[in-house]
Design an enzyme around this catalytic site. Sequence first.
Site, PDB file in Angstrom:
ATOM      1  N   PHE A 117      -3.522 -50.077 -20.397  1.00  0.00           N
ATOM      2  CA  PHE A 117      -3.240 -48.713 -19.956  1.00  0.00           C
ATOM      3  C   PHE A 117      -2.495 -48.022 -21.091  1.00  0.00           C
ATOM      4  O   PHE A 117      -1.935 -48.678 -21.979  1.00  0.00           O
ATOM      5  CB  PHE A 117      -2.350 -48.737 -18.694  1.00  0.00           C
ATOM      6  N   GLN A 237       3.779 -33.626 -15.550  1.00  0.00           N
ATOM      7  CA  GLN A 237       2.738 -34.257 -16.359  1.00  0.00           C
ATOM      8  C   GLN A 237       1.330 -33.723 -16.068  1.00  0.00           C
ATOM      9  O   GLN A 237       0.935 -33.628 -14.911  1.00  0.00           O
ATOM     10  CB  GLN A 237       2.741 -35.757 -16.068  1.00  0.00           C
ATOM     11  N   HIS A 239      -2.316 -34.908 -16.492  1.00  0.00           N
ATOM     12  CA  HIS A 239      -3.111 -36.101 -16.797  1.00  0.00           C
ATOM     13  C   HIS A 239      -4.324 -35.632 -17.595  1.00  0.00           C
ATOM     14  O   HIS A 239      -4.957 -34.636 -17.232  1.00  0.00           O
ATOM     15  CB  HIS A 239      -3.540 -36.763 -15.491  1.00  0.00           C
ATOM     16  N   LEU A 249      -8.873 -36.755 -10.066  1.00  0.00           N
ATOM     17  CA  LEU A 249      -8.460 -37.650 -11.137  1.00  0.00           C
ATOM     18  C   LEU A 249      -9.512 -38.694 -11.501  1.00  0.00           C
ATOM     19  O   LEU A 249     -10.118 -39.305 -10.629  1.00  0.00           O
ATOM     20  CB  LEU A 249      -7.194 -38.382 -10.717  1.00  0.00           C
ATOM     21  N   GLU A 252      -6.870 -43.459 -15.804  1.00  0.00           N
ATOM     22  CA  GLU A 252      -6.715 -43.932 -17.170  1.00  0.00           C
ATOM     23  C   GLU A 252      -7.322 -45.325 -17.320  1.00  0.00           C
ATOM     24  O   GLU A 252      -7.651 -45.765 -18.419  1.00  0.00           O
ATOM     25  CB  GLU A 252      -5.205 -43.996 -17.433  1.00  0.00           C
ATOM     26  N   ARG A 283       0.077 -39.945 -22.066  1.00  0.00           N
ATOM     27  CA  ARG A 283      -0.688 -38.846 -21.467  1.00  0.00           C
ATOM     28  C   ARG A 283      -0.397 -37.486 -22.085  1.00  0.00           C
ATOM     29  O   ARG A 283      -1.298 -36.659 -22.232  1.00  0.00           O
ATOM     30  CB  ARG A 283      -0.396 -38.794 -19.969  1.00  0.00           C
ATOM     31  N   HIS A 364      -0.562 -33.319 -12.585  1.00  0.00           N
ATOM     32  CA  HIS A 364      -0.636 -34.636 -11.954  1.00  0.00           C
ATOM     33  C   HIS A 364       0.662 -35.141 -11.351  1.00  0.00           C
ATOM     34  O   HIS A 364       0.686 -35.613 -10.231  1.00  0.00           O
ATOM     35  CB  HIS A 364      -1.129 -35.619 -13.021  1.00  0.00           C
ATOM     36  N   ARG A 406       5.849 -39.708 -17.798  1.00  0.00           N
ATOM     37  CA  ARG A 406       5.698 -41.021 -17.152  1.00  0.00           C
ATOM     38  C   ARG A 406       4.506 -41.784 -17.711  1.00  0.00           C
ATOM     39  O   ARG A 406       3.441 -41.212 -17.911  1.00  0.00           O
ATOM     40  CB  ARG A 406       5.505 -40.837 -15.645  1.00  0.00           C
TER      41      ARG A 406
END
Length: 603
Positions: A117, A237, A239, A249, A252, A283, A364, A406
């Site tokens: 990730f 954030q 994404h 979404l 990731e 991100r 996000h 994050r």
Amino acid sequence: MKVHKHEVIVVGAGGAGLMAALYASKGGADVAVVSKLYPTRSHTGTAQGGIGAALGNLDDDSPLYHAYDTVKGGDWLADQNAAMVLAEGAIEAVIELEHMGLPFDRTPEGKISQRRFGGHTSEFGKQLVRRACHAADRTGHMILQTLYQQCIKKDVNFFDEFQVVDLLMNQGQAVGVVAIQLGTGDFHIFHGKAVIFASGGWGRCWNVTSNAHSMTGDGAAISLRRGIPMQDMEFFQFHPTGIYKMGILITEGVRGEGGVLINGKGERFMEKYAPSVKDLASRDVVSRAIYDEIKKGNGVKGKDYVYLDVRPETVNRFFAEEGKKDRIDAAYVEKKLPDILDFCRTYLGVDPVHEPMPIQPTAHYAMGGIPTNVRAEVVIDENWTVVPGLYAAGETACVSCHGANRLGTNSLVDLVVFGRISGIRAAEYVRGVDWTPLPADAGKEIEAEFKRIRTSKGKTKPYELRARMQQVMMDNVGVYRTAETLQKAADEIATLRERFLTDISIDDQGYKFNTDLMEAWELGCLLDLAEVTALSALNRTESRGAHSRDDYPKRDDENWLVHTLIYREGHARDPKYTLNTKKKVDRSLEATDPRFAPKVRVY
Ligand SMILES: Cc1cc2nc3c(=O)[nH]c(=O)nc-3n(C[C@H](O)[C@H](O)[C@H](O)COP(=O)(O)OP(=O)(O)OC[C@H]3O[C@@H](n4cnc5c(N)ncnc54)[C@H](O)[C@@H]3O)c2cc1C
């Protein structure tokens, strides 16, 4: 109003709320969970990619590396003690979830399978590490179901489809909440010795978002109105990979399995922006890169989107170029990303096994929120002054383990680790204190506000204001900002707030499941949070993590290793906002380990 009495009142039944309820009840407290949604409909159930824990099942890993990635990914604004609690708690939490029966994907030897990730590395950024534990691309769904079953087993009291609309305080302590039973429209008071907010985020402030319709930040807005500051609201954030125009979404995990981002010229552009980790940079970095490509005219067909390509032939070509031994085929993609394939086939008519997916960044995750310490107790100033009886956990809270940005899979960890801590602490707290009475006028103020919304005869429909607010936030408080765009947003949101208070009308005058009424009230919450987001962003004159200012492009560690606290006072129509930037970032790991000192970001 009907009054219910339970020692611990948990607002919200997502991952954080259920974990809090489970542990408060294990701690011997009488617990009520009050949730506007049926628990298993909470947004946690949509989490796809995974939950991070340094189990080291496939690669060498340790909680210290996990904490380092979290701090670095957060662009050094994360409180380092909180990042360490998160990373250490992650291992225990994942194993506990496994023992509760969560069906994780497995390695051939039967261990929990882990995948790559963004920003997950070992040896302090040296190489990518497989840390994301997952149940296909339905990890959150499995967590939610597992925790709900455990709560039922522990006889936790659930008040489903009760929407909390106010926080009750007396003598400086939290003593309960006011809620509306959605099925009847009746007001209920929940009198408690402790209240835990676990009410999730507010992505619905923006018009392209991965967040469900229910993500309207009610708990945060209610707290703000009752004098609790919001922390670090400027950090929201985006994404990188939402389905073009829809915002849904695309995890990731797609890039974790080898998927790559491709611009309109057919180039794998992340090679330019982050030469070592490429598509798996954090991100904020990837979202900015996509915007930069689009700005340069490199969007696909000259439009404002790029491609995410997980076709086996593309992935295998890049694996071979990078000297990696892994190879994937269509069956593997079907097995690892079933929901993603389903979304694209259903909503786009695109089959990711054979075609690339059109994507754009999508609003996000709220890094900011209700400030807490690592014990999940709500704190209100730079001296960490605790509000007795008030706790927060999950996305609505800002502990702050995520800092300015994050890392993927760290929210699910946050829910279980800090959700559990909030439950344990609240149970301990209620054992040691007597009941504080409800304030004399409990519920009266909010009842009057609902009467106003119901009977207003203005010219504007709430959904018109909501659409405008979402566009204003998208255009001016998005991935890139300047003083000019932020001021414009703050001014326009203030005007929309004024119109919300003086010029709305709703159509449905009924009492049962009046979604028209509830959505109007939720719009008020979104407007309050949008306003404090724009004001906090205007105040921070640097770029850090998810907060990128064109007019202050550099990170400024000299002046800005501090959290933003924003307070609101005064009448809703004429609120006074105060900003405080005296709360310093906790740098306890750095004190003994210089590797935790802020560094310029190099990928
Ligand atoms: C599409 C998507 C995919 C994601 N994937 C991942 C991932 O793979 N890994 C990861 O770590 N993170 C992921 N995230 C982020 C993560 O899922 C969320 O941050 C997290 O689930 C939030 O959990 P929560 O318990 O704080 O709140 P939620 O799960 O959002 O639950 C909020 C709860 O509060 C209740 N509530 C809200 N307002 C009220 C009110 N007024 N009165 C009563 N109840 C109320 C709701 O009913 C609900 O039960 C993803 C997020 C999205 C949107």
